[in-house]
Design a protein around this motif. Structure first.
Motif, mmCIF file in Angstrom:
data_model
loop_
_atom_site.group_PDB
_atom_site.id
_atom_site.type_symbol
_atom_site.label_atom_id
_atom_site.label_comp_id
_atom_site.label_asym_id
_atom_site.label_seq_id
_atom_site.Cartn_x
_atom_site.Cartn_y
_atom_site.Cartn_z
ATOM 1 N N LEU A 1 0.833 -1.199 0.000
ATOM 2 C CA LEU A 1 0.000 0.000 0.000
ATOM 3 C C LEU A 1 0.870 1.252 0.000
ATOM 4 O O LEU A 1 0.550 2.246 -0.670
ATOM 5 N N ASN B 1 -6.643 3.726 -2.879
ATOM 6 C CA ASN B 1 -5.547 2.755 -2.962
ATOM 7 C C ASN B 1 -5.684 1.629 -1.939
ATOM 8 O O ASN B 1 -5.254 0.504 -2.189
ATOM 9 N N VAL C 1 -5.199 -1.927 -3.800
ATOM 10 C CA VAL C 1 -3.960 -2.705 -3.660
ATOM 11 C C VAL C 1 -4.213 -4.206 -3.605
ATOM 12 O O VAL C 1 -3.480 -4.994 -4.226
ATOM 13 N N LEU D 1 1.915 1.841 -3.540
ATOM 14 C CA LEU D 1 0.814 2.311 -4.382
ATOM 15 C C LEU D 1 0.456 3.751 -4.060
ATOM 16 O O LEU D 1 0.101 4.528 -4.956
#
Length: 317
Positions: free
Chosen positions: A130, A158, A162, A133
């Protein structure tokens, strides 16, 4: 790949907009920038703009190169994983005797398959965090970042994306970082950083998923994942109407399927870029551009490279 853009949508291209993304006017700094924005921009197209044709790619109106090969996909020359089972192997004598004495199975009661076998083994699949991302796609880092989305039911942050991306990386056997970077970059551009899941500008029927693939690919993808459900949709309307196309698209808009569409396309329709040491080389921006223009058939813009740089940098950390 055969692109069926003769769906009555050519007329809609006269009102060119973003492919599932809403381009802010502030992001267009000059007429030169506008000339490369491609078929989804709200900016008038330049004189050299190429109208759609039967040779266009799945996302764009840019014609595919004459030497582009469509011979990849499920019959790819990529080596099969070590644990692949050849289901058509001749039966042993014991199996033949067992089959002969067994009643014909009731196929109507068999469960419907909802997943596909990855084209390569899932072992060693590339995974992202995460934190990575959030650096790669900062617009959706905050859990509140979908608060002002024009279509709130389509926007995801996100923290949701993810797990769906990692599931797709595993399902489709993506082990190369460069392939993950390429597809995530493509999806982030096409969906405006997970803002859209359907094409709204100009609103092409059936176009969507996070990679904004055209209806013919969403239809093929849906038939692979949910054959019975697609059959029901098609049986209810034989006219290939806008509603029917949108209903088929709706089958693949769940997080796992929608974020998986770009990786499915890579491994099936652009498999020359999958596990090929000569394509999508790690950290090679020119290879990414080649994938977008040749492998996907989409128009190119500098904004795509900006996103790729962000994703490539974040996934290197």
């Amino acid at each position: 790949m055969k692109l069926s853009l003769a769906l009555g949508v050519v007329g809609a291209l006269a009102q060119v907009g973003l492919a599932g993304k809403c381009l802010n006017s502030a992001s267009v700094s000059s007429a030169e920038d506008a000339s490369v924005l491609g078929p989804y921009s709200t900016v008038p197209m330049p004189p050299q703009y190429i109208e759609p044709s039967a040779t266009a790619g799945p996302y764009s109106t840019v014609p595919m190169p004459s030497d582009f090969s469509q011979d990849y996909g499920v019959y790819s020359t990529a080596p099969m994983p070590s644990d692949f089972v050849y289901t058509n192997a001749p039966a042993t004598e014991e199996e033949q005797l067992s089959t002969a004495s067994s009643p014909e199975p009731d196929y109507s009661a068999a469960p419907t398959a909802t997943t596909t076998t990855p084209p390569s083994g899932a072992a060693g699949a590339y995974q992202i965090t995460l934190e990575q991302l959030n650096k790669a796609v900062p617009d959706r880092a905050a859990d509140s970042s979908c608060g002002s989305a024009p279509y709130p039911d389509e926007c995801v942050t996100n923290s949701r994306a993810v797990s769906a991306i990692n599931n797709a990386l595993t399902k489709y056997g993506i082990s190369r970082r460069s392939e993950a970077v390429a597809v995530i970059s493509l999806m982030a551009f096409e969906s405006e950083s997970w803002l859209y899941n359907k094409n709204h500008y100009p609103g092409r029927p059936g176009q969507g998923a996070r990679n904004m693939q055209m209806y013919e690919y969403n239809s093929e993808y849906a038939k692979l994942l949910y054959p019975d459900k697609v059959a029901q949709v098609l049986a209810s309307d034989s006219s290939n109407s806008t509603q029917q196309m949108n209903d088929v698209r709706g089958l693949v808009l769940g997080d796992n399927d929608s974020f998986g569409a770009g990786f499915w396309y890579l491994t099936v329709h652009a498999s020359n870029y999958h596990n090929n040491a000569n394509t999508l080389r790690d950290g090679n921006s020119a290879d990414f551009q080649d994938y977008v223009v040749t492998g996907v058939g989409a128009g190119w813009s500098d904004n795509r490279m900006t996103i790729w740089n962000s994703v490539n940098s974040a996934l290197s950390a």
